[in-house]
Each structure stands twice: as C-alpha cells, then as structure tokens.
Design a protein around this motif. Structure first.
Motif, PDB file in Angstrom:
ATOM      1  N   THR A   1      -7.114 -34.350  45.728  1.00 25.17           N
ATOM      2  CA  THR A   1      -5.769 -33.812  45.920  1.00 25.17           C
ATOM      3  C   THR A   1      -5.629 -33.419  47.388  1.00 25.17           C
ATOM      4  OG1 THR A   1      -6.399 -31.531  45.346  1.00 25.17           O
ATOM      5  CG2 THR A   1      -5.607 -32.950  43.554  1.00 25.17           C
TER       6      THR A   1
ATOM      7  N   ALA B   1      -2.842 -30.234  43.565  1.00 26.70           N
ATOM      8  CA  ALA B   1      -3.440 -29.798  42.303  1.00 26.70           C
ATOM      9  C   ALA B   1      -2.368 -29.348  41.316  1.00 26.70           C
ATOM     10  CB  ALA B   1      -4.430 -28.657  42.561  1.00 26.70           C
TER      11      ALA B   1
ATOM     12  N   VAL C   1     -10.466 -32.211  42.419  1.00 26.38           N
ATOM     13  CA  VAL C   1      -9.329 -31.342  42.715  1.00 26.38           C
ATOM     14  C   VAL C   1      -9.743 -30.263  43.707  1.00 26.38           C
ATOM     15  CG1 VAL C   1      -7.594 -29.806  41.709  1.00 26.38           C
ATOM     16  CG2 VAL C   1      -8.461 -31.753  40.384  1.00 26.38           C
TER      17      VAL C   1
END
Length: 399
Positions: A196, A252, A274
């Motif tokens: 992310t 995220a 993430v």
C-alpha cells in the motif's frame, strides 16, 4: 482450451463492441461454439453480417421473431449454453440485469438463464463511477454474476479513467476461469496483494518493497482450480492475472473498504504487505526542504485488516490466511502472529536481504496452522501458490 463449450455472447451497444469480433474469433480458435445476440444499439457499431461471419452462427436480434421462436425459443436459447457472456456490458444492460427488466431479447435471455453469467462492463468513466452504477454492480455480484474489468485508460469520448472494456485476452481468461472444473468450483476466494502507498504529501509516500508477485500467483492458482477470485491489489509491479475480479487500491484504508465490499467469501488470503502506519495528516502541498531543519511527521496506525476479518462475528470466511514476512526468528514471530491475529493459517517467510525473496522470483515458506509448522522447500512463487491453493481446496472440502 474450450473444446465443446457453447458461449452465448450478448453484444451491447458501445464503441467497444468492435472487440467482440476478435473475442468471437479467439473463442472459436479455442474450440468453443459462439451463439451471438445483438442488441439494437449494438447494430450501430457492428453489423449482423460481420458477427454472423465470424461466429459462423445465426445472429439473434429480436425477441418477437416468429421464426426464431419456432426454431429455438428465447427460454431454450438462454439455457442451451455453458456460459452467457455480455461484452461489452453497457450501463443500460447492467441496469436492466440488476433490476430484473426484460424488455428486449438480451435482457429477457439474461432473466431466463440458469447458466453462469460473465459481464465485461464498458462505459464512460462518469457513468462507471456513478453511485447508481456501483449499486447495480454490487447487486449483480451479490447475485453471483462474474465481472471482468473495466480497465483504466483513454476513452473514445476523450476522457481518461476506469470504464474501458477489458482486453480480449483478459476476457478469455475470465471465461476459462468461469468454466473451469476443479476442486474450488463454486467457491469464492478473496486475495489481497501488493504494497500500500500511504501519502505524505502530493509527491511522497510510505511504501515497502513488495512486488505483488506472490499474491498474483496465488490468485491465478486459485482461479485455475475453479474458484471465483476477488483480487484486491495495491500498486504492485506485477500485473494482476487474467480471469479474476481486480479491485485496485492505493492505501490501507482503501484496501480495508475493498475487502469488506468483497465479502462474503469461502476463504480469504491476505498476501498484501500493508503499511503499518500512515501520516496522520497528509500535507496538501509538497513539503519544502529547509536548510538545517527536518520535517516532523505524526503517524497513526493503519487498520489491521487481517485481525478484523479473522474476528468477524458474522460472515467470517471459513478459512482466513495471513502472511508473515520476517527478517529473524521467523517461526516464533509467525506463530505468535497467528495467535494474535486470530487467523487460521499463517504463511511465514524470511525476507531478510540475504534471501533475495522480497521482490524476487522464489519463496521459501513455512505454513503455520493449529497443527504446527510445515516447512516447504524453496521454490518459485508460482509453485508456492499452487501448493497453497491445493491446501485451501483440501481444507474447504473437509469443512
């Protein structure tokens, strides 16, 4: 190959209809029979003659054609295929499908069919992003309709964004996946993948070295076993596989929302790397460098998607799998993570720089379950994906 399969291809009215001609040719090259249905609007873009010539079949166009009804009524036509494909699926056709309208041949066939349906949306970006369209797509997915695309790019109207019809190879991949007969046929599996990007200012962000290769390989392996795969991916270097539903995200929080929207699922594989933190307040303008001064950034913790899904009171997937990328004490850290997150399995791997795994083509993992740790030999990420997909299929067949 698609030998012996019959595809009922409904062609909607849009500039992207020209791709349906190539799609028919390629389907026939792979052994499929293609029965084409043209909407009235589609005839403004492709001719019945060209469609019939490429399909080598009669073109169906009119709900009230007495000859067609005598030879093969619309009810039989809707059920004589192995798969119904709508490409391009216009906003009008999708709205009719979602709301049960049956005012022409195409919409009536879609209402009357009891075979799987795959749609490939194509429309202006504003139409695709409209709340009504997103409600319709959510309804269709809830009804079990599979969706491939749309893609992002330049459009005939001069605008840029999501709404382009998927390329023909991607539609073919989705068709093969939908028709696949395997141990995961009828199952829905959610896969997250890639990094992310958490913005600091308009030009900087926090990220990691994940390429998304392992997540993409897992999605493809699950697809090949017959699963319907929802693939939620961050901005990865590796492109997503064909034949899966791709939901692209950046942050995220966007990934969390996409995961929630994709549920329920029989299994969920959280392979995404993430980011643990984000900047509390993203700067509206680029942070300027000042001599002798360092910027001060306040951080907030990102949502723990794996833990939240693992602890869902209702709608929890029967199998929740997390990943643990560690640089030391891999088994101990991964075992503790499994207990802390509440997931069923953890796929642990050593991503210390010496291994070359992070961003590389190979992986060496240990599968942590309630039974303990099962170390797998180092192999390609595709081989890891196939082995994991088979384990998932075996687990779901027993539970």
């Amino acid at each position: 190959m698609l030998n012996g399969k019959t595809i009922l291809l409904i062609i909607g009215g849009g500039i992207a209809a020209y791709k349906s001609l190539d799609l028919m040719r390629r389907l026939r090259d792979q052994g499929a029979r293609v029965v084409p249905v043209l909407t009235r609007a589609a005839e403004e873009f492709v001719t019945p003659l060209s469609v019939s010539a490429l399909a080598a079949e009669k073109v169906y166009r009119d709900l009230f054609d007495l000859t067609d009804e005598a030879e093969m009524g619309h009810i039989q036509l809707s059920r004589a295929a192995d798969l119904v494909v709508v490409a391009p699926a216009t906003a009008d056709l999708l709205a009719k499908m979602a709301n049960g309208f049956a005012g022409d041949l195409a919409s009536t066939l879609l209402m009357a069919t009891d075979t799987p349906v795959l749609v490939a949306p194509a429309m202006n970006v504003r139409m695709w992003e409209h709340p009504a369209m997103q409600r319709n797509i959510a309804t269709l997915r809830g009804d079990g309709v599979r969706v491939v695309g749309p893609e992002e790019g330049a459009m005939a109207c001069g605008e840029f964004g999501p709404g382009r019809l998927s390329e023909v190879p991607d539609i073919l991949g989705a068709i093969r996946a939908t028709l696949a007969e395997g141990p995961l046929s009828g199952r829905h599996v959610l896969v997250t993948s890639g990094p992310t990007h958490e913005p600091i200012d308009p030009v900087r962000y926090i990220a990691n070295r994940s390429s998304g290769a392992q997540g993409a390989a897992i999605a493809a392996a699950l697809r090949d076993l017959g699963a319907r795969v929802s693939f939620v991916t961050g901005p990865a270097r590796v492109p997503p596989p064909a034949g899966v539903e791709v939901i692209a995200v950046e942050t995220a929080r966007e990934m969390k929302a996409a995961v929630e929207a994709a549920l329920p699922a029989d299994a969920a594989v959280f392979a995404a790397a993430v980011a643990d933190w984000r900047v509390t307040a993203e700067k509206a303008g680029k942070i300027k460098k000042e001599q002798g001064k360092l910027p001060v950034l306040d951080f907030s913790e990102n949502p723990d998607i794996l833990a939240q899904v693992s602890r869902m009171a209702e709608g929890r997937p029967r199998l929740v799998i997390g990943f643990a990328a560690e640089t030391d004490d891999v088994i101990a850290h991964a075992t503790a993570k499994r207990a802390r997150k509440g997931c069923d399995w953890i796929v642990a791997n050593d991503v210390s720089p010496a291994t070359g795994i992070m961003g590389g083509t190979e992986n060496a993992v240990t599968l942590i379950t309630e039974r303990g740790a099962d170390a797998w030999p180092r192999m390609t990420k595709e081989q890891v994906a196939r082995q994991l997909a088979l384990r998932i299929a075996d687990h779901l067949s027993q539970h």
